[in-house]
Design a protein around this motif. Structure first.
Motif, mmCIF file in Angstrom:
data_model
loop_
_atom_site.group_PDB
_atom_site.id
_atom_site.type_symbol
_atom_site.label_atom_id
_atom_site.label_comp_id
_atom_site.label_asym_id
_atom_site.label_seq_id
_atom_site.Cartn_x
_atom_site.Cartn_y
_atom_site.Cartn_z
ATOM 1 N N ARG A 2 3.563 3.878 14.891
ATOM 2 C CA ARG A 2 2.958 2.921 14.187
ATOM 3 C C ARG A 2 3.703 2.215 12.922
ATOM 4 O O ARG A 2 3.591 1.157 12.849
ATOM 5 C CB ARG A 2 1.422 3.466 13.807
ATOM 6 N N ILE A 3 4.085 3.181 12.324
ATOM 7 C CA ILE A 3 4.932 3.009 11.206
ATOM 8 C C ILE A 3 6.353 1.777 11.538
ATOM 9 O O ILE A 3 6.322 0.950 10.859
ATOM 10 C CB ILE A 3 5.631 4.354 10.541
ATOM 11 N N ILE A 6 4.802 -1.476 11.894
ATOM 12 C CA ILE A 6 4.325 -2.268 10.700
ATOM 13 C C ILE A 6 5.669 -2.523 10.200
ATOM 14 O O ILE A 6 5.873 -3.692 9.579
ATOM 15 C CB ILE A 6 3.762 -0.945 9.748
ATOM 16 N N THR A 86 13.312 -2.184 -4.112
ATOM 17 C CA THR A 86 12.190 -2.074 -3.501
ATOM 18 C C THR A 86 12.657 -0.909 -2.308
ATOM 19 O O THR A 86 11.800 -0.327 -1.755
ATOM 20 C CB THR A 86 11.847 -2.930 -2.466
ATOM 21 N N ALA A 93 7.974 6.353 0.380
ATOM 22 C CA ALA A 93 6.696 6.129 1.199
ATOM 23 C C ALA A 93 6.793 7.220 2.157
ATOM 24 O O ALA A 93 7.893 7.519 2.475
ATOM 25 C CB ALA A 93 6.201 4.806 1.569
ATOM 26 N N PRO A 94 5.653 7.771 2.721
ATOM 27 C CA PRO A 94 5.837 8.706 3.721
ATOM 28 C C PRO A 94 6.193 8.194 5.270
ATOM 29 O O PRO A 94 5.813 7.910 6.199
ATOM 30 C CB PRO A 94 4.403 9.308 4.158
ATOM 31 N N VAL A 95 7.471 7.457 5.309
ATOM 32 C CA VAL A 95 8.373 6.874 6.174
ATOM 33 C C VAL A 95 9.339 7.847 6.694
ATOM 34 O O VAL A 95 10.095 8.225 5.708
ATOM 35 C CB VAL A 95 8.553 5.425 6.473
ATOM 36 N N LEU B 85 9.081 -4.698 -6.376
ATOM 37 C CA LEU B 85 7.909 -5.194 -5.318
ATOM 38 C C LEU B 85 8.682 -6.447 -4.407
ATOM 39 O O LEU B 85 9.599 -6.793 -4.850
ATOM 40 C CB LEU B 85 6.792 -5.822 -5.947
ATOM 41 N N TYR B 86 8.120 -6.364 -3.289
ATOM 42 C CA TYR B 86 8.686 -7.453 -2.240
ATOM 43 C C TYR B 86 7.726 -8.735 -2.988
ATOM 44 O O TYR B 86 6.814 -9.307 -2.621
ATOM 45 C CB TYR B 86 8.372 -7.285 -0.766
ATOM 46 N N GLU B 93 -1.529 -9.032 0.647
ATOM 47 C CA GLU B 93 -0.607 -8.690 1.797
ATOM 48 C C GLU B 93 0.069 -7.480 1.685
ATOM 49 O O GLU B 93 0.503 -6.524 2.457
ATOM 50 C CB GLU B 93 0.199 -10.016 2.079
ATOM 51 N N PHE B 97 0.299 -4.033 3.441
ATOM 52 C CA PHE B 97 1.567 -3.457 4.165
ATOM 53 C C PHE B 97 1.671 -2.108 3.515
ATOM 54 O O PHE B 97 1.789 -1.305 4.482
ATOM 55 C CB PHE B 97 2.593 -4.558 3.620
ATOM 56 N N ARG B 98 1.557 -1.984 2.019
ATOM 57 C CA ARG B 98 1.903 -0.468 1.735
ATOM 58 C C ARG B 98 0.829 0.578 2.066
ATOM 59 O O ARG B 98 1.110 1.670 2.410
ATOM 60 C CB ARG B 98 1.887 -0.564 0.080
ATOM 61 N N ALA B 100 -0.881 0.289 4.875
ATOM 62 C CA ALA B 100 -0.583 0.738 6.262
ATOM 63 C C ALA B 100 0.578 1.741 6.437
ATOM 64 O O ALA B 100 0.521 2.754 7.283
ATOM 65 C CB ALA B 100 -0.328 -0.392 7.105
ATOM 66 N N LEU B 101 1.735 1.577 5.501
ATOM 67 C CA LEU B 101 2.879 2.321 5.524
ATOM 68 C C LEU B 101 2.237 3.909 5.213
ATOM 69 O O LEU B 101 2.925 4.830 5.849
ATOM 70 C CB LEU B 101 3.906 1.945 4.467
#
Ligand SMILES: Nc1ncnc2c1ncn2[C@@H]1O[C@H](COP(=O)(O)OP(=O)(O)OP(=O)(O)O)[C@@H](O)[C@H]1O
Ligand SMILES: [Mg+2]
Lengths: 250, 310
Positions: A2-3, A6, A86, A93-95, B85-86, B93, B97-98, B100-101
């Protein structure tokens, strides 16, 4: 997964929801048109020994714009994120790092493949628009597609590595171009020094020019396929470790 | 919630963080203070898994930050320094996005996005490109991003840097409200803010922990804290020997004011209060007395005292 999805769509959006992707597409389509025109002119001047696909993909102009595509497509990937900071948000993030690397790679590779739709459409157009029998066969077009797709894999992975090395897009682009040129000249060694030098078979083996030549003649061999897949994996692995150094225990 | 034990980080030969250890308990709002270059950002980056520690270890919610990095990152809401930030995304948006991540999806993602936009006052700008936002609004987007997955622990690196006084107040309120549900570790240079919001303070300098305590304890234990000022009409040579003879008093300095009264500064040990004794003494000796006050320190003075270079 899923990640990955995205991140992948976010990268793809970055290409196509900005003028950037469309500019590259326009540039690629234009150059593909030039190269094909050049090849067709050669055909109209005199009879050619090779097929049209081969003549198209062996011109120096082809290599020129082909090599320009990769730095342009990939230099932004990691450099921009580390320059703007960024990357910190992304990696905290948890990726997992492989998800980041693979998503960026896949998105730029898919974009690269999309760039080739016009080129192969040209060949299709040729058969529709002219009533002369096409000076090439389906197999040769298919071989050229495979060659482009395979080289694209390796060169995009080179671009990813270059981009992960530095936070400057320009430097990343130059490093990528450098890597591509080194690879190209390794392949050209036997043309320059003859094929009697000691490591000649090795140079022949890594030569993109040879791969492209064979495949555009419709000769499909598994060795170049294995070569491109394994080197791609290797470059992506290096990229992964470059990013993941933060999880190394010194 | 956070247990840090002798965590170090060196950049090449430069030791940025030198064996720091401290603890943060669940529900605390901890102010992480230190002069520029003290190693605050470096420490926070190690805690969030962005930089590997050179040595030492830390646990967040019982998980090792290094070996169980992914688990730890799931529990943290992190707002990096300068809020990257993007900029090509729109506010909503970006937050989606964040979110969902960080593992949200479907109706929960939609609900949380709306909630954090509401909490951080972003609803009006949700369709704007981030690059067109002012700094304060970007800061709010960063905070909303840190909050979106309802983390147990918030790590904020200078959350009010560059905001106007109204926005600082708004963010301070927000942090106080969040403190009910979250544990918060925030670095900042605005000490009044720490006094108002934090129930624990950690001060570091040169990569070392100089103090870790509640703000009121720090203030009352600083060197100047026991100091008392008295204004009497009595001659200096009569007063000084008597007050100096008190156990906790180290020194008495008297000066004559323009109107003939004398002002005495009584240096006493921290955490003592000599006001009552002096008052009784004056009453007993019938000294005319018009002022008697004890020095109330501020966190700023504690900070300066602990991190001064001279
Ligand atoms: N990537 C880096 N490479 C080398 N040195 C670094 C790096 N990042 C920070 N440093 C050094 O580490 C020390 C601590 O830096 P850090 O950013 O943690 O300070 P800080 O407490 O956050 O300061 P500030 O209040 O200015 O934000 C500084 O001396 C800085 O120069
Ligand atoms: Mg900092």
């Amino acid at each position: 997964m899923r990640i990955f999805r995205i991140l992948f769509f976010k990268e793809l959006k970055a290409y196509f929801f900005s003028p950037f992707g469309w500019l590259i597409l326009a540039f690629a389509a234009l150059m593909q048109g030039f190269v094909l025109t050049e090849a067709l002119e050669a055909f109209s001047d005199q009879a050619q020994r090779e097929n049209l696909v081969f003549v198209t993909f062996s011109s120096p102009l082809f290599w020129f714009y082909f090599f320009v595509l990769f730095p342009v497509l990939t230099m932004r990937l990691f450099s921009e994120e580390s320059r703007s900071g960024t990357l910190e948000g992304l990696l905290t993030a948890p990726v997992q790092t492989w998800q980041v690397v693979l998503s960026k790679f896949s998105a730029s590779y898919l974009t690269f493949l999309i760039l080739w739709i016009p080129a192969f459409f040209h060949f299709y157009l040729f058969t529709i628009l002219t009533d002369v029998p096409p000076p090439f066969s389906k197999g040769e077009v298919g071989g050229a597609m495979i060659a482009i797709a395979l080289m694209g894999l390796l060169f995009t992975a080179c671009g990813c590595l270059a981009s992960a090395l530095t936070s400057s897009q320009i430097i990343a682009g130059l490093v990528c171009l450098g890597l591509l040129l080194v690879h190209f000249f390794l392949g050209a060694v036997t043309n320059i020094f003859g094929d009697t030098i000691p490591a000649a078979p090795l140079f022949e083996f890594v030569s993109s020019q040879n791969h492209l030549r064979d495949l555009t003649r419709g000769l499909v061999d598994t060795r170049p396929i294995a070569y491109y897949l394994s080197t791609t994996a290797f470059f992506l692995f290096l990229t992964y470790h470059l990013l993941d150094f933060r999880r190394w225990k010194p | 919630m956070i247990e840090i034990s002798s965590l170090s980080k060196s950049y090449g030969r430069h030791l940025a963080v030198d064996k720091i250890s401290f603890e943060v308990t669940r529900g605390d709002i901890v102010g992480f203070l230190g002069p520029n270059g003290a190693g605050k950002t470096t420490t926070l980056r190690m805690l969030t898994g962005f930089l590997p520690p050179t040595s030492g270890a830390a646990r967040i919610a019982g998980k090792d930050i290094f070996r169980e990095s992914l688990e730890v990152r799931r529990r943290i809401g992190y707002m990096p320094e300068n809020v990257p930030l993007y900029v090509d995304m729109r506010v909503k948006e970006y937050l989606r996005f964040r979110g969902a991540l960080k593992g949200l999806s479907g109706s929960r993602l939609r609900k949380r996005t709306a909630e954090v936009m509401e909490t951080c006052g972003l609803t009006d700008v949700r369709r704007k490109m981030i690059k067109t936002l002012s700094k304060g609004y970007r800061q709010r987007v960063g905070l909303a991003d840190a909050l979106i997955h309802e983390p147990d622990l918030l790590i904020l690196d200078e959350p009010t840097n560059g905001l106007d006084p109204n926005q600082i107040r708004a963010i301070r309120k927000l942090i106080q409200n969040l403190g009910d549900k979250h544990t918060i570790l925030l670095s900042t240079h605005i000490l009044s803010e720490v006094e108002m919001t934090c129930n624990k303070v950690v001060i570091i300098d040169g990569g070392k922990v100089k103090a870790a305590d509640t703000p009121s304890n720090l203030v009352s234990s600083m060197r100047q804290a026991g100091r008392v000022t008295v204004e009497l009409q009595t001659p200096k040579n009569e007063v000084e020997p008597i007050i100096s003879s008190f156990d906790e008093v180290t020194r008495v300095v008297g000066e004559t004011l323009q109107d003939g009264w004398n002002r005495f500064t009584v240096f006493a040990a921290p955490k003592t209060d000599t006001r009552l004794k002096i008052g009784n003494l004056a009453a007993e000796k019938k000294w005319p007395l018009r002022a008697l006050s004890r020095r109330v320190g501020t966190l700023e003075e504690v900070f300066v005292e602990l991190t001064r270079k001279d």
